[in-house]
Structure formats: C-alpha cells, structure tokens
Design an enzyme around this catalytic site. Structure first.
Site, PDB file in Angstrom:
ATOM      1  N   GLN A 575      12.572  33.236 -93.064  1.00 50.39           N
ATOM      2  CA  GLN A 575      13.344  33.979 -94.065  1.00 50.39           C
ATOM      3  C   GLN A 575      14.501  34.719 -93.400  1.00 50.39           C
ATOM      4  O   GLN A 575      14.299  35.565 -92.538  1.00 50.39           O
ATOM      5  CB  GLN A 575      12.453  34.986 -94.803  1.00 50.39           C
ATOM      6  CG  GLN A 575      13.220  35.793 -95.851  1.00 50.39           C
ATOM      7  CD  GLN A 575      12.360  36.852 -96.519  1.00 50.39           C
ATOM      8  OE1 GLN A 575      11.140  36.745 -96.529  1.00 50.39           O
ATOM      9  NE2 GLN A 575      12.984  37.887 -97.064  1.00 50.39           N
ATOM     10  N   CYS A 581      11.705  37.015-100.351  1.00 46.32           N
ATOM     11  CA  CYS A 581      10.339  36.622 -99.993  1.00 46.32           C
ATOM     12  C   CYS A 581       9.615  35.943-101.154  1.00 46.32           C
ATOM     13  O   CYS A 581       8.752  35.089-100.935  1.00 46.32           O
ATOM     14  CB  CYS A 581       9.544  37.823 -99.496  1.00 46.32           C
ATOM     15  SG  CYS A 581       9.350  39.146-100.699  1.00 46.32           S
ATOM     16  N   HIS A 655       5.891  42.806-100.582  1.00 46.63           N
ATOM     17  CA  HIS A 655       6.231  41.541 -99.936  1.00 46.63           C
ATOM     18  C   HIS A 655       5.357  40.421-100.477  1.00 46.63           C
ATOM     19  O   HIS A 655       4.183  40.633-100.790  1.00 46.63           O
ATOM     20  CB  HIS A 655       6.040  41.678 -98.430  1.00 46.63           C
ATOM     21  CG  HIS A 655       6.506  40.491 -97.646  1.00 46.63           C
ATOM     22  ND1 HIS A 655       7.794  40.002 -97.730  1.00 46.63           N
ATOM     23  CD2 HIS A 655       5.855  39.696 -96.752  1.00 46.63           C
ATOM     24  CE1 HIS A 655       7.919  38.963 -96.915  1.00 46.63           C
ATOM     25  NE2 HIS A 655       6.761  38.742 -96.320  1.00 46.63           N
ATOM     26  N   ASP A 670       4.436  32.821 -94.308  1.00 51.13           N
ATOM     27  CA  ASP A 670       5.247  34.020 -94.519  1.00 51.13           C
ATOM     28  C   ASP A 670       6.510  33.867 -93.685  1.00 51.13           C
ATOM     29  O   ASP A 670       6.443  33.777 -92.450  1.00 51.13           O
ATOM     30  CB  ASP A 670       4.456  35.253 -94.085  1.00 51.13           C
ATOM     31  CG  ASP A 670       5.192  36.564 -94.332  1.00 51.13           C
ATOM     32  OD1 ASP A 670       6.421  36.529 -94.524  1.00 51.13           O
ATOM     33  OD2 ASP A 670       4.542  37.622 -94.320  1.00 51.13           O
TER      34      ASP A 670
END
Length: 720
Positions: A575, A581, A655, A670
């Site tokens: 990211q 996110c 998140h 993630d």
C-alpha cells in the site's frame, strides 16, 4: 453518471428493516389469549435468593407465593402503594405464612422500597442489595403499569411514565445487579414483557412520547433484553446468565381494572376489564410464566436452574407466551434494531457515565458502533465521526504526535480539552464553547511521545482535533509514482457490504459473489446468516498501542517480501496510497483464493491482476498508484455509505486487513506490512471456519479487551 448509477445501485441493495405484516402481528397477539389451565413441577429453591419487583399484588404476588413455598429467600421491590393496592407489609405477612405452611421457618422475606417511577429509588435499591454482598439467583422484572388516559405524564426524572416504569427502570436495575447475578451458578433474569409487543411500532422517536407507549415499550424491552443476552454471552463473567421475556397471559389483575397512578380509567380499559371476566386467567395462572421461566430446564441455556452447579451459556434472549416459546417481533432479533435500542436507552440513562456498560460494549457481534471508515495513521485531523450511537468508552491511540493539547469536539460547540501532563493526557471535564478561531490555538511542541487517550462519551459524533508535525512513515513506491512530499490520498472506504459489493462488481468481480456483514465471531446462530463458503474476511480494527507493539515485534523477524510470478502462493500488494487500506483489502480478497476464478479477465481488476503477476512488490504498488480506472472506481464508492464521506486528508485511526484462504492455508494480507503472512493450515475450512477465525480476527479482538471498534465483513456467494 457512473458514480450516480453506482450510488443508486447501492441504495437499492440496502436491505430494509424487518416489517412483519399486520395480519401476522394480529395472529401472534391473539396467541396471548390462550387460557389453558397449567401446572408446573415443584423445584427446590432452598438457599436461593430472589428479587421480584411489583410483588405486592397480582401476578407478582402469586409468583412470590410460589417461590417461598419452594423455600426461596425473597426481597420484594415495591412502591408505597395507593389505596387500591395491597400494602407490602401485608404481602410480606402472607408470604411468611405460606413459607411456614410449606415447612420453611428460616427463609428471609422482606420488602424494600423501589418506586419504578423514580430512578433515584431504583439506584438506591440496587446499591442496598449490592451492599449485602450476596449472590442473586433470580431477578424477576415484573413491576409495570398500563397506559394513562389524558395528557402525557412525566416522572420526576423527566421521562414519560410508562416508558420509565415498564422499561427504563428495569434496564437500570438489571445492569446494576449483573455482578451479583454473575456470582450464582445458574442465574436467571425474567422480564414481564407482553404479547402487546406485536402491536408496537418500532420508531424510537415515540419511545418517550406517550404515543402508543405501552405496546411500544414492551417491544423495546424485549429487543433490549435480547441484545443484553448476546452481549453477556461474550463476557466471561456474565455468559452463564439467562434472560427471557415472558407474556403472562391476559390476566385479571388490577393493572387493567383500577386507575393507573390516580388517572381516570379510559373506555378501552373498562372494556378490557369487562372482557377479562370471560377470557382472562387468574393471577396464579399468570404467575406461572414467571416461575416456569425462572426454574425449569427448558427455559435455560443448556440446563435448568437446579440441574447442575456448573456455569453454562445462557439462552438467546427468548420470548415465551406463558410457558411456550414463541417467535417475538422480528425487530427484537435484528442486529441493527437491537443496537439502536441499546444505544438509545444507554444515552437516556447515561449508563456509560454510571460505569454500567463495562464488558458489554461488543455485544456479541462486530460493527456494533455503526459503519466506520478505515485508514492508517498520518498527519491531519483525527476524526471519529464515522461512529454512530453510544460509544461507551472512546479509546484512541496516538503514536509519535507532537502536541501539548488536544480538543475533543462534539459538533461545533461542546468540547473537552485534554492537556499533556506527565506523559499522559488529563481531561478537563469542564465543557466549553469554541469557535473556529479557537481551534487554531491548539499548541504543539516536539515531545514526540506515544499517548493513549481514553474518555467516556455518550455523544453521537466525536471529532478529535490535534495539531501535529508528524509526517508519514511510508513513502510512495519508487518508479513511476510521484516523489513529492504529499502522496496520493483516497477518501476512506466505509466497511459497508453494499458499497464494497458495488465496487468489486464495477471492477470486474462476478455478481455471483458479494460482501456480507458478519455480526459475530463465535455465535453459531449469527454466523449462520452469512452465505458460505466464505473465501475471505475483511477486518476493520483500531491501530492501538498494543497492535503497534505486536506488529513491530513480529515484523522484526520477517524479511521484505520479494515474490512475483505464477509460482506465488498469493498475490500481495504493497500500500502506497494513503487511506486506501479498504481498497487494498478488497483487492487481496478478490485477487486470491477461490474468488479469483470469478474475476472477468477483460475487466479493470482482471487486467490489473494479469499485469501485476510478473511484477515485484514495488512495481505492483506503482501499477495500482497510477491506475486511473482503479482511482475512478474507488472515488465513486467512497462517496457512498451510511456515513458522510470525510475529506481525503482526514485521519481515521482504523485499518482494514484481509484474511484469505488459499490452498488450505489462511493468509493475512495487509499492504502496510512487509509482505503476506501465512497464519497456518485450515484444511477444508473456509474463512469463517473455526481454525480460520481463531488464527485470524479473534487474535485481533482478543488483544484489545474492552475495545468496540471492530467490524468484519465476508466475501462469499451472493444471495441474489
């Protein structure tokens, strides 16, 4: 036009609240007229303690008589009665005589003043009991009154009288006594609701208005107790407590045939009193609903009160028409309806300020704080306005901020200032009015320390304003990405299944898959609502001090991911776009595992996945960063949802992370981590299987005890 069509599509997909037909409600209400004569088995209640409100007349008195004949100790909660009611002193004498006749000479039988029209009385009663330091085995919330003729009447606390007497006061007393109930091996809470709930209208604007007050508040009471059961089931100390609502039947008692609180009798009361002579049951038969729910095995979670000394998980806030389990109003089992009632009454009674919601914030389901928007920390405004309803305790972790004062703003006026002192923020509890100029006076220094702010709130919207000199810790990827200090920023995406489904479909995922709310990580009845198999879960969680400490420690032992090509087990994206996110989690969910087979290869998502496969992580990040089609699709979806879209520069300390099952393994994906993390083997289970839940989202929730800012959605088969 594309954005407008997407918004219209999302609005059409939002499911309505339950709306049972008028005919169904009538038929359910008519079941309450069952006048079959009943009997229930005797039980041994020696050494048990019971509190029963409204126990000096009618159904309450008859239930108390049965309890003492079974050997129970009992405390009646009664008001100082009007002339037409039996005085509690006389009721106690009758109860002692009944106990003695049954062979129980040493039982304790008392009455304590508890006028349900006075919250001060209720609190005093609860405190008096807690000072006795006794386990409570049965709480019977029975006191009540019928509707009032003429103008709306209010109590000394400012609430409409039926709303308070039939609902609010029972909520307050129940929550105060939970610690005492928890000390019993198999405690029961029995609430006299009513089949009149079927004639209630679920609109909280009418709860305290006096309009339809009796049926409406019976509906809200049953809804609240169902929510309480789900919340207690997630609390280690309370999970063995069972709560149940009961309709005693159409009983010939003075609640219908005598004036209520000195008010004149209405024509409908007089008519009902006349009809009850022919269709009604007597108070003894009506009391069996209470005694049956309080003592029998069938009314418990897994065992009856007397069948075991082990603590067991309670039932699911059921409702009984006399002694028979019956379907309550659909709203009572609908998570959003339950949340609304819970938040509403919590605000009315200021339960957070009274510290009566400790351990009950999560409530057995996720996302109970409403829709939220997730993104990682950076610089700007701390914004929690995405949370709707009573937050209970609002906890915010602030990492590496350079500030000396923080203003917590409610709307544009009422604020609480928290000032830095000895490495913590101390709240100044004096609310004050501020203007936009005042907001600019927030001072900053270069302390660069870590702080956690914890402050109780019962406001609907809270915004945290902080002046900070912190800069982003993660720069854009190298290559084609811009190199300027301020990198690309997206509007945070809401964790809304309809919004997410629309975005995925617009990107190229097949309509045969969709995103669904997950309301619990452990309750089978709630997990059953989610279509299976679930290929992925998306968890929204708070980026707290505990999480950051855990992440740093785990990342120290991990290498930067360098995978690429067809041989990769998973496709992982780094990211580099701030506040993206939510989008990253969706790409990880749809681009891996079984869901990838449902992506149109000629779509935006299909082309991105094909181009990304041979690229290294940094180049993949550039691919996403520079994709106009991806940015356009996300921009349209970010404006949708139940909460107002914040400015792209705003910071929400929440998140998204995706958990995806690929080839029998659970992967945590993630974009802010060093790479994909394999959490372990799950075999043939999907993402909602026991192993996957334990290795995935439950680890996050377990780390943050008492935290309510969690929400989970699942990617699985569409229900269309």
């Amino acid at each position: 036009m594309e954005a407008q069509n997407a918004i219209a599509t999302a609005q059409e997909e939002i499911p309505p609240m339950p709306a049972p037909s008028h005919w169904w409600c009538k038929m359910q209400g008519l079941k309450g007229t069952n006048s079959r004569r009943l009997s229930i088995p005797d039980v041994d209640l020696r050494h048990k303690w019971i509190i029963l409100t409204g126990g000096n007349s009618g159904v309450g008195l008859e239930a108390a008589l049965q309890f003492v004949r079974w050997g129970a100790n009992i405390v009646l909660g009664c008001r100082k009665p009007p002339p037409h009611e039996m005085h509690p002193d006389v009721a106690v004498q009758n109860l002692k005589a009944a106990a003695l006749a049954a062979g129980y000479q040493d039982t304790i039988i008392e009455w304590w003043e508890c006028d349900m029209a006075s919250l001060k009385d209720v609190e005093a009663f609860g405190k008096r009991w807690l000072q006795k330091d006794r386990p409570l085995d049965i709480l019977a919330n029975n006191a009540g009154m019928s509707g009032v003729l003429g103008k709306v009447q209010y109590t000394c606390d400012g609430f409409e009288i039926v709303h308070q007497v039939n609902f609010l006061s029972h909520v307050l007393l129940t929550l105060m006594l939970l610690p005492s109930l928890a000390r019993s091996s198999q405690p029961r809470i029995v609430c006299t609701t009513s089949c009149m709930q079927y004639f209630g209208v679920f609109n909280l604007d009418n709860a305290n208005s006096g309009k339809g007050s009796y049926p409406n508040n019976k509906l809200y009471f049953q809804t609240w107790l169902t929510e309480l059961q789900f919340r207690m089931a997630k609390h280690n100390e309370y999970k063995h407590i069972t709560i149940k609502g009961v309709h005693p039947g159409y009983v010939k008692t003075n609640i219908w045939v005598t004036p209520s609180r000195e008010s004149p009798m209405s024509w409908d009361k007089r008519t009902l009193g006349f009809l009850l002579k022919y269709i009604g049951i007597d108070a003894q038969q009506g009391s069996l609903a209470i005694t049956y729910a309080a003592t029998t095995m069938e009314s418990g979670g897994q065992h009856g009160l007397l069948s075991s000394t082990d603590k067991v998980c309670g039932a699911e806030g059921r409702y009984a028409n006399r002694i028979w389990d019956e379907k309550p109003m659909p709203q009572t089992m609908h998570p959003e309806c339950r949340r609304e009632v819970w938040d509403f009454v919590s605000e009315e009674l200021k339960l957070g300020e009274k510290q009566l919601l400790n351990g009950l914030s999560w409530g057995g389901r996720l996302g109970c704080a409403g829709r939220v928007r997730g993104c990682r920390a950076g610089d700007g405004i701390w914004d929690a306005s995405g949370f709707r309803g009573n937050l209970g305790v609002f906890a915010l972790s602030i990492s590496s901020l350079s500030l000396t004062k923080c203003v917590l703003r409610r709307g544009n006026r009422s604020v609480v200032t928290l000032t830095h002192s000895t490495n913590q923020f101390t709240p100044n509890l004096t609310s004050q009015n501020i203007s936009s100029q005042d907001e600019e006076t927030i001072n900053s220094t270069s302390t660069s320390q870590h702080h956690t702010i914890i402050k109780p709130f019962t406001t609907n919207q809270v915004t945290i304003m902080a002046d900070t000199t912190t800069t982003s810790t993660s720069a854009p990827a190298t290559g084609a990405s811009p190199t300027q200090t301020k990198r690309k920023t997206f509007v945070p995406l809401e964790n809304n299944p309809q919004v997410m489904t629309t975005l995925l479909h617009n990107l190229g995922l097949s309509p045969t898959l969709a995103v669904h709310d997950v309301f619990s990580l452990s309750d089978p009845s709630l997990l059953a609502f989610v279509p299976r198999p679930a290929s992925a879960l998306l968890l929204v969680f708070p980026v707290s001090e505990k999480y950051e400490k855990y992440r740093r420690e785990e990342d120290e032992g991990l290498q930067e991911y360098k995978g690429s090509g067809e041989g990769e087990e998973v496709t992982w994206f780094k990211q580099t776009i701030r506040n993206s996110c939510g989008l990253m989690a969706l790409l990880h969910a749809a681009g891996n595992g079984s869901a990838r087979d449902f992506v149109d290869p000629n779509s935006t998502l299909g082309k991105l996945l094909k181009e990304a496969t041979p690229l290294a992580p940094a180049e993949r990040a550039d691919l996403l960063y520079n994709s106009p089609a991806l940015e356009t699709a996300h921009s349209a979806s970010a404006q949708q949802g139940d909460t107002a879209a914040p400015p792209a520069e705003d910071i929400v300390e929440l998140h998204f992370v995706a958990f995806v099952v690929v080839n029998g393994k659970l992967w945590e994906l993630d974009g802010s981590r060093k790479g994909p993390i394999c959490r372990g083997e799950v075999g043939d289970e999907d993402a909602l299987g026991e192993k996957a839940l334990e290795m995935g989202p439950r680890r996050f929730v377990g780390r943050e005890e008492g935290e309510l800012r969690f929400s989970v959605v699942a990617l699985g088969p569409s229900m269309d």
